[in-house]
Design an enzyme around this catalytic site. Structure first.
Site, mmCIF file in Angstrom:
data_model
loop_
_atom_site.group_PDB
_atom_site.id
_atom_site.type_symbol
_atom_site.label_atom_id
_atom_site.label_comp_id
_atom_site.label_asym_id
_atom_site.label_seq_id
_atom_site.Cartn_x
_atom_site.Cartn_y
_atom_site.Cartn_z
ATOM 1 N N GLY A 145 0.835 -1.191 0.000
ATOM 2 C CA GLY A 145 0.000 0.000 0.000
ATOM 3 C C GLY A 145 0.870 1.241 0.000
ATOM 4 O O GLY A 145 2.012 1.225 -0.473
ATOM 5 N N ILE A 184 2.443 2.894 2.417
ATOM 6 C CA ILE A 184 3.701 2.769 3.152
ATOM 7 C C ILE A 184 4.597 1.721 2.503
ATOM 8 O O ILE A 184 5.803 1.933 2.321
ATOM 9 C CB ILE A 184 3.445 2.429 4.629
ATOM 10 C CG1 ILE A 184 2.660 3.565 5.305
ATOM 11 C CG2 ILE A 184 4.758 2.190 5.367
ATOM 12 C CD1 ILE A 184 2.272 3.284 6.738
ATOM 13 N N THR A 233 6.272 -2.185 12.243
ATOM 14 C CA THR A 233 5.906 -0.821 12.619
ATOM 15 C C THR A 233 4.416 -0.592 12.401
ATOM 16 O O THR A 233 3.957 0.546 12.446
ATOM 17 C CB THR A 233 6.711 0.211 11.802
ATOM 18 O OG1 THR A 233 6.476 -0.024 10.404
ATOM 19 C CG2 THR A 233 8.194 0.107 12.101
ATOM 20 N N ARG A 270 1.211 -3.054 13.482
ATOM 21 C CA ARG A 270 0.455 -3.395 14.683
ATOM 22 C C ARG A 270 1.008 -4.690 15.257
ATOM 23 O O ARG A 270 1.224 -5.660 14.530
ATOM 24 C CB ARG A 270 -1.053 -3.586 14.369
ATOM 25 C CG ARG A 270 -1.775 -2.338 13.888
ATOM 26 C CD ARG A 270 -1.883 -1.284 14.979
ATOM 27 N NE ARG A 270 -2.571 -0.090 14.516
ATOM 28 C CZ ARG A 270 -1.992 0.957 13.946
ATOM 29 N NH1 ARG A 270 -0.671 0.942 13.754
ATOM 30 N NH2 ARG A 270 -2.698 1.997 13.558
ATOM 31 N N GLU A 302 0.647 -1.011 25.372
ATOM 32 C CA GLU A 302 1.331 0.275 25.276
ATOM 33 C C GLU A 302 0.762 1.257 26.285
ATOM 34 O O GLU A 302 -0.448 1.323 26.445
ATOM 35 C CB GLU A 302 1.203 0.835 23.851
ATOM 36 C CG GLU A 302 1.885 -0.021 22.797
ATOM 37 C CD GLU A 302 1.845 0.614 21.412
ATOM 38 O OE1 GLU A 302 1.312 1.745 21.271
ATOM 39 O OE2 GLU A 302 2.342 -0.007 20.459
ATOM 40 N N HIS A 358 6.646 3.350 19.797
ATOM 41 C CA HIS A 358 5.566 3.697 18.851
ATOM 42 C C HIS A 358 5.739 5.125 18.330
ATOM 43 O O HIS A 358 4.924 6.010 18.579
ATOM 44 C CB HIS A 358 4.186 3.524 19.490
ATOM 45 C CG HIS A 358 3.121 3.269 18.462
ATOM 46 N ND1 HIS A 358 1.992 2.561 18.727
ATOM 47 C CD2 HIS A 358 3.027 3.638 17.152
ATOM 48 C CE1 HIS A 358 1.222 2.489 17.631
ATOM 49 N NE2 HIS A 358 1.852 3.144 16.671
#
Length: 334
Positions: free
Chosen positions: A159, A161, A240, A242, A271, A290
């Site tokens: 996609g 990224i 990076t 999930r 987190e 994150h």
């Protein structure tokens, strides 16, 4: 309106240029996370609207039901499973979505790849302790890094990224191997890259493997222990996107077994990541807190849209509502 901005760990929002969009409103910025439905409900009970920084806080049905004053959730970026949209709609709570950019997360992923392959972080840390060209004081971990040129960069999902990552890899002389849906594979081939013939080949041939999938019911736990076991002992696994894309406990177990040989991670199931997490004690893991979208340009973009949506909602003309059906239930929720 009485507005809460949640989980601003660095107290960054007040210094943004776009913060002026909230002038005239009563704004409270929370710099620490609150755990549990009861604590969150007590914290948020007085507020008419909340601004969420990506998925840092989950808004379940149980929590939403305890917030009778809440009228709007203004989301930075897109909603990604952390808000019970159905419950919000039933309770007459509007959800406004924002926009995002692939640039910062793609650059962060590439920075992690570069740092992990050349072992930059441990080299730099030991240099400050007076140790020259030392990755680890344990001989078995005091290894040298490797270049990227000529190696295979495996990208799962091509996609926005994924395409940027492929471009970076090509510029560094890497071979690009893509896996994902048919659309991803076809797009990669059209751009001159190679689509893996099978999932097994994808994992087995990767020197660096980077995940760029969206988290959904269909992708939760999609990377299995069997997938990781096929990776080379010298391979780097990068996530990076999930943490929940990987089956629970599978990565930790695989790293202990030595395949893949290392991991670079920016996302975690819990987190903020607890300081006693086993991942932080593994010498073959590079972990960051994150940071994918945590940089100035992205913050200005994300928050400008989130704050503008809030201002528009207050004026009765917000056009980015995800759940327009909420309006039919406002009277019931009051």
């Amino acid at each position: 309106m009485k507005i809460a901005i949640l989980d601003d760990y660095q107290d960054a929002t007040r210094s943004l240029k776009c913060f002026k969009l909230l002038e005239g409103h009563d704004v409270k910025v929370f710099n620490n996370s609150s755990r549990g439905v009861g604590q969150l409900a007590a914290r948020l009970a007085p507020f008419d609207a909340v601004v969420l920084i990506r998925e840092r806080t989950e808004f379940s049905r149980a929590l939403l039901a305890k917030l009778p004053n809440l009228k709007l959730i203004s989301q930075t970026g897109k909603v990604s499973g952390h808000i019970n949209v159905e419950a919000a709609t039933e309770l007459g709570i509007a959800i406004a979505e924002g926009v995002g950019s692939p640039t910062a997360p793609a650059e962060l992923a590439w920075a992690l790849i570069m740092a992990a392959q050349r072992k930059i972080v441990p080299y730099a840390a030991h240099l400050k302790e007076g140790l020259w060209q030392t990755v680890s004081t344990a001989p078995e971990h005091n290894t040298v890094g490797t270049v990227l040129k000529g190696r295979t960069l495996a990208i799962w999902s091509y996609g926005k990224i994924g395409k940027l990552i492929a471009g970076y890899g090509k510029a560094f002389g890497m071979k690009i191997l893509v896996w994902g849906g048919q659309a991803s594979r076809d797009a990669a081939v059209a751009d001159g890259h190679t689509a893996a013939e099978s999932r097994e080949q994808f994992f087995a041939e990767a020197d660096v493997l980077s995940l760029h999938l969206r988290l959904a019911d269909s992708t939760r736990g999609i990377v299995t222990a069997a997938d990781l076991a096929r990776m080379k002992p010298t391979a780097l696994f990068v996530n990076t996107s999930r943490a929940e894309l990987v089956a629970e406990g599978a990565l930790e177990a695989a790293l202990k077994l030595g395949a893949p040989g290392g991991a670079a991670l920016d996302v975690f199931t819990d987190e903020p990541l607890p300081p006693d997490s086993p991942l932080l004690r593994m010498p073959n893991v590079l972990a960051t807190p994150h940071l994918g979208y945590v940089e100035l340009d992205s913050y200005e973009l994300y928050f400008q849209h989130a704050f503008q949506n809030l201002a528009d909602f207050a004026n009765g003309n917000c056009k980015t509502i995800l759940n327009p059906g909420y309006a039919a239930n406002i009277r019931q929720a009051s």
